[in-house]
Design an enzyme around this catalytic site. Structure first.
Site, PDB file in Angstrom:
ATOM      1  CE  LYS A 279      -3.910  -1.765   2.734  1.00 41.62           C
ATOM      2  NZ  LYS A 279      -4.948  -1.511   1.745  1.00 41.62           N
ATOM      3  NE  ARG A 353     -11.043  -9.720  -1.949  1.00 43.93           N
ATOM      4  CZ  ARG A 353     -11.501  -9.022  -2.754  1.00 43.93           C
ATOM      5  NH1 ARG A 353     -11.628  -9.438  -3.948  1.00 43.93           N
ATOM      6  NH2 ARG A 353     -11.489  -7.606  -2.337  1.00 43.93           N
TER       7      ARG A 353
END
Ligand code: BES
Ligand code: ZN
Ligand code: ZN
Length: 498
Positions: A279, A353
């Site tokens: 990020k 996920r």
């Protein structure tokens, strides 16, 4: 904090403060017409003529009575426009009052349960008030070594006036709310821990301690156990970190053991750097709150136990740290999930996920009546809904509607998004069964679509993407920057009505 129900009217209850609510551009309703109430009414009218308090949502004023009333201060809380009334807004207004009162020294705060202009029965009014005052008064002070205010400013005792003389249901509701609020505070402290103090093993230890304290069973699977079990997706997420993953499982047997359990699953990423798909640096510190799905689920199961709800609950918290270490998962890596389905990891930042995939498969093995997962899953949820309410998706309209309804009642509102088969195309793998990201927008829906592959269609399931509500990035009138535990209250409300 202590709460007390008293049957006298507000005007006859001495206190450090009286709390009054006002709708925008409307007079402050004063409960009562005795001489003290009339004096209060005149004082407020006089004060309002000279000040710009209009009752906007979250506007709070603390007014000195100059010893002319049995209360030293009058605390005015704005509710916004009457036509916009919602439990969520009422709770925010009450929380804003409590947040403001941190700067004032009040030992007792009285508030009337006679509020004809509020569309809430006394029982609900008292419950929401106690919960919201608790919520708004919270501050995370553990690491403040020289806070001038004194690190742990006490919450005022709350006196609910105008209560019916005998009201056992009301009293019980209040006791339950206070107990639940204390659990929320404990877990909020845990959620607030920075990643250097809350690695998966440390969180597992803390969860175990809370489970023991509140009389729940807790089991923790370490890396070796997860390897033996074949949880390849969960393990893939934790590979880049020296802090090994854990799966934390808490069980509350319920008071009605004949009922099938409900499984709650919470994303517990102790820090999300993004991994090799790293990020940007700006704002990355907020990713210590990527564990908030797990923290909300932890709070929910503890509250369910404390409230002795009939329904058995199993809480699964897959915990890992997403770091770009030498052994980290790379883009293009193909892994095998516990379900047997293979996944190509195209973006290591879509890690939630992955560990949820395995946790959902494991949750299904308990043959639950339903599974609900909470996850700070996608930045796209902010694009879709801002920070006002969160998205809910599921494999049945009924469970989505139940949860939405629980959100309306609890004040943690949800909005449904569709999981249509068309979206599946976007995550079909070229080299594997699935890939972990799509290419055609709808980021929040794609997250839900991916997760659906790991829940048997025979089990009702819903997914709440709480990335947009799980924490505040700046201090708000009703809460400090930090975790909200969004979803915890909603889950308890849902469990209560199941
Ligand atoms: N933890 C983030 C999601 C997030 C974003 C939480 C902002 C709170 C605030 C999640 O793991 C993530 O990075 N998701 C990616 C998914 C994308 C790569 C498909 C995202 O939202 O960018
Ligand atoms: Zn991520
Ligand atoms: Zn994440």
């Amino acid at each position: 904090m202590k709460t007390r129900l008293v049957s006298v009217p507000l005007a006859r209850q001495p206190a450090d403060g009286w709390l009054l609510f006002a709708f925008q551009d409307e007079p402050v309703p004063v409960p009562g017409s005795d001489p003290v109430s009339r004096r209060l009414d005149r004082m407020l009218k006089d004060w309002r003529a000279r000040h710009d308090f209009i009752g906007k949502l979250n506007q709070v004023a603390v007014i000195s009575s100059w010893e002319s009333l049995p209360a030293r201060s009058i605390v005015l809380a704005g509710l916004g426009k009457k036509k916009d009334f919602h439990v969520a807004r009422f709770r925010q207004a009450a929380a804003a009052a409590a947040h403001t009162l941190r700067k004032h020294r009040l030992a007792t705060l009285a508030v009337s349960l006679r509020a004809p202009d509020l569309p809430l029965a006394p029982e609900l009014l008292a419950g929401h008030l106690a919960a919201a005052l608790h919520y708004g008064h919270y501050a995370f002070t553990r690491y403040l070594t020289k806070d001038e205010d004194g690190p742990d400013r006490r919450m005022p005792d709350i006196l609910f006036t105008d209560a019916p003389v005998r009201a056992p249901a009301l009293a019980r509701r209040l006791a339950d709310t206070v107990a639940a609020s204390e659990i929320l505070k404990e877990v909020r402290d845990l959620a607030n821990l920075p990643a250097n103090e809350a690695a998966p093993a440390a969180l597992a230890g803390a969860a175990r301690a809370l489970a023991r304290k509140h009389g729940l069973a807790c089991r923790v699977m370490d890396k070796a156990a997860l390897q033996r079990k074949g949880c390849g997706a969960l393990l893939a997420v934790g590979r880049g970190s020296r802090h090994e993953p854990r799966l934390i499982i808490l069980r509350y047997p319920g008071t009605d053991r004949k009922l099938r359990p409900v499984a709650l699953v919470g994303k517990t990423i102790t820090f999300d750097t993004g991994g090799i798909s790293i990020k940007p640096g700006k704002g990355m510190e907020w990713m210590k709150y990527d564990k908030c799905g797990g923290m909300a689920v932890l709070a929910a199961v503890l509250m369910a136990a404390r409230l002795r709800l009939p329904r058995p609950v199993i809480a699964l918290l897959p915990a890992a740290e997403n770091m770009p270490g030498g052994d980290a998962t790379r883009p293009g890596d193909i892994i095998r999930s516990y379900s047997g389905q293979t996944i190509e990891i195209l973006n290591t930042d879509a890690e939630g996920r992955l560990l949820l995939a395995d946790a959902l498969s494991l949750a299904a093995e308990y043959k639950p009546a339903a599974i609900v997962d909470l996850a700070t899953l996608t930045g796209a949820s902010v694009v879709a809904l801002g920070h006002v309410l969160s998205a809910v998706m599921g494999n049945r309209p009924e469970i989505v509607e139940q949860l939405r309804q629980a959100g309306e009642t609890s004040g943690e509102r949800l909005w449904p998004l569709p999981l249509l088969p068309e979206y599946d195309e976007d995550i079909k793998g070229a080299f594997s069964d699935l890939k972990n990201v799509g290419e055609r927008g709808a980021g929040t829906i794609i997250g839900g679509t991916f997760l659906r592959h790991f829940v048997p269609e025979s089990i009702p399931w819903a997914h709440l993407d709480i990335a947009n509500t799980a924490y505040e990035e700046s201090t708000k009138p009703y809460a400090p920057a930090g975790p909200t535990l969004f979803g915890a209250r909603l889950l308890v409300e849902w469990l209560r009505n199941l």
